[in-house]
Design an enzyme around this catalytic site. Structure first.
Site, PDB file in Angstrom:
ATOM      1  N   HIS A  28       0.352  -1.035  -0.066  1.00 42.02           N
ATOM      2  CA  HIS A  28       0.148  -0.088  -0.180  1.00 42.02           C
ATOM      3  C   HIS A  28       0.682   1.251   0.005  1.00 42.02           C
ATOM      4  O   HIS A  28       0.160   2.354  -0.891  1.00 42.02           O
ATOM      5  CB  HIS A  28      -1.597  -0.186   1.159  1.00 42.02           C
ATOM      6  CG  HIS A  28      -1.541  -0.806   0.665  1.00 42.02           C
ATOM      7  ND1 HIS A  28      -2.756  -1.841   0.142  1.00 42.02           N
ATOM      8  CD2 HIS A  28      -1.262  -2.003   2.091  1.00 42.02           C
ATOM      9  CE1 HIS A  28      -3.063  -2.410   0.978  1.00 42.02           C
ATOM     10  NE2 HIS A  28      -2.289  -2.961   2.001  1.00 42.02           N
ATOM     11  N   HIS A  58       5.624   7.515   6.416  1.00 41.66           N
ATOM     12  CA  HIS A  58       5.158   6.055   5.924  1.00 41.66           C
ATOM     13  C   HIS A  58       4.553   7.386   4.374  1.00 41.66           C
ATOM     14  O   HIS A  58       4.876   8.703   3.925  1.00 41.66           O
ATOM     15  CB  HIS A  58       3.523   5.175   5.665  1.00 41.66           C
ATOM     16  CG  HIS A  58       2.732   5.987   5.904  1.00 41.66           C
ATOM     17  ND1 HIS A  58       2.269   6.365   6.833  1.00 41.66           N
ATOM     18  CD2 HIS A  58       1.951   7.024   5.081  1.00 41.66           C
ATOM     19  CE1 HIS A  58       1.000   6.731   7.140  1.00 41.66           C
ATOM     20  NE2 HIS A  58      -0.024   7.172   5.890  1.00 41.66           N
ATOM     21  N   HIS A  60       2.610   8.750   0.584  1.00 40.08           N
ATOM     22  CA  HIS A  60       1.791   8.886  -0.417  1.00 40.08           C
ATOM     23  C   HIS A  60       2.313   9.840  -1.604  1.00 40.08           C
ATOM     24  O   HIS A  60       2.709  10.878  -1.670  1.00 40.08           O
ATOM     25  CB  HIS A  60       0.268   9.746  -0.076  1.00 40.08           C
ATOM     26  CG  HIS A  60      -0.073   9.195   1.289  1.00 40.08           C
ATOM     27  ND1 HIS A  60      -1.058   7.675   0.978  1.00 40.08           N
ATOM     28  CD2 HIS A  60       0.387   9.240   2.820  1.00 40.08           C
ATOM     29  CE1 HIS A  60      -1.171   7.526   2.278  1.00 40.08           C
ATOM     30  NE2 HIS A  60      -0.532   8.067   3.400  1.00 40.08           N
ATOM     31  N   HIS A  83       3.909  11.213   6.251  1.00 39.90           N
ATOM     32  CA  HIS A  83       2.851  11.078   7.291  1.00 39.90           C
ATOM     33  C   HIS A  83       4.415  10.526   8.403  1.00 39.90           C
ATOM     34  O   HIS A  83       4.764   9.235   7.716  1.00 39.90           O
ATOM     35  CB  HIS A  83       2.144  10.681   6.720  1.00 39.90           C
ATOM     36  CG  HIS A  83       0.935  11.387   6.234  1.00 39.90           C
ATOM     37  ND1 HIS A  83      -0.155  10.759   6.077  1.00 39.90           N
ATOM     38  CD2 HIS A  83       0.334  12.311   6.027  1.00 39.90           C
ATOM     39  CE1 HIS A  83      -0.619  11.459   5.127  1.00 39.90           C
ATOM     40  NE2 HIS A  83      -0.665  12.279   4.698  1.00 39.90           N
ATOM     41  N   THR A 171      -6.381   8.106   6.851  1.00 36.83           N
ATOM     42  CA  THR A 171      -7.013   7.849   5.189  1.00 36.83           C
ATOM     43  C   THR A 171      -6.517   6.498   4.866  1.00 36.83           C
ATOM     44  O   THR A 171      -7.062   6.531   3.230  1.00 36.83           O
ATOM     45  CB  THR A 171      -5.613   8.803   4.868  1.00 36.83           C
ATOM     46  OG1 THR A 171      -4.709   9.136   4.168  1.00 36.83           O
ATOM     47  CG2 THR A 171      -6.059  10.584   4.826  1.00 36.83           C
ATOM     48  N   THR A 172      -6.594   5.663   5.730  1.00 34.83           N
ATOM     49  CA  THR A 172      -6.717   4.636   5.669  1.00 34.83           C
ATOM     50  C   THR A 172      -7.436   4.044   5.920  1.00 34.83           C
ATOM     51  O   THR A 172      -8.280   4.015   6.577  1.00 34.83           O
ATOM     52  CB  THR A 172      -5.184   3.914   5.367  1.00 34.83           C
ATOM     53  OG1 THR A 172      -4.843   4.310   7.582  1.00 34.83           O
ATOM     54  CG2 THR A 172      -3.807   4.149   4.782  1.00 34.83           C
TER      55      THR A 172
HETATM   56 ZN   LIG Z   1      -0.680   8.551   5.280  1.00 34.71          ZN
END
Ligand SMILES: [Zn+2]
Length: 235
Positions: A28, A58, A60, A83, A171-172
């Protein structure tokens, strides 16, 4: 909306993170879990009423044809977003997943990344992370980062420390309403050539791992605050 919010206060953010740090392609995103060190970095201030400790980093991102930051600032989407996920120290005995069940469980620092044509190497810690991306192309693969860096080095990439902050959700999937978001207004510049490494990564079905950002959500009458303030570093 501008309101008299406390300034951000960072403790031990300039300590080197415990090595070795492992970078994982989890299908992801690209994730780095942060091992706990003796002097635990902590953040407070803004809308964070308590202290939060960093647990993971992590990213995006978009694709060769699309930008992939999750937040937009004045309707502008950036190429990618960092993030840094923090957990409220009050929940020291709970996992991040368990803490996310509480409205004050998590805090995320978000930094926008803008791709730039120059490829000069700097002390931006993103370089050390992106160096190993070619080693984690398949889903569930991991690699060890060479060298050390501190969380402060990420923050040093933005010149001013103005930030937006609001109470929101992850947001996941589950999107738990447990996150105090702090989004820096200034953006991190990073070479396009490095950014393109993200697009080679693969998800669990072997497809390109791209556009792993959530679509913008309605504001749902949330208050979003803007803080123009210097950042105090402690202790
Ligand atoms: Zn995130």
């Amino acid at each position: 909306m501008e309101k008299h919010l406390p300034s951000l206060h960072f403790e031990f953010y300039d300590n080197q993170l415990m090595s070795p740090l492992t970078v994982v392609n989890n299908g992801h995103t690209v994730n780095i879990d942060l091992p706990r060190s003796a002097l635990v970095p902590q953040i407070t201030g803004g809308l964070m009423w308590e202290k939060f400790e960093p647990k993971s980093i992590h990213f995006h991102w978009g694709s060769p044809n699309s930008k992939g930051s999750e937040h937009t600032i004045n309707n502008e989407r950036y190429d990618a977003e960092i993030h840094i996920v923090h957990k409220n120290v009050r929940y020291f005995d709970l996992s991040v997943g368990e803490a996310s069940k509480f409205p004050d469980g998590l805090a995320v620092l978000a930094l926008m990344i803008q791709a730039v044509p120059v490829s000069k190497r700097t002390d931006n810690p993103l370089f050390k992370i992106f160096d190993v991306l070619p080693q984690i192309i398949p889903n569930q693969s991991n690699a060890t980062i060479k060298g050390e860096f501190s969380l402060q080095q990420f923050l040093d990439q933005v010149e001013n420390k103005d930030f937006y902050t609001y109470k929101g959700s992850l947001t996941t999937p589950m999107c738990a309403e447990s996150v105090t978001w702090t989004v820096f207004k200034d953006v991190v510049h990073f070479p396009q050539k490095e950014m393109s490494k993200l697009w080679s990564l693969r998800d669990s079905r072997g497809r390109p791992l791209i556009n792993n950002y959530r679509k913008s959500q309605n504001i749902n009458y949330r208050d979003v605050y803007f803080k123009h303030a210097p950042v105090y570093r402690g202790p």
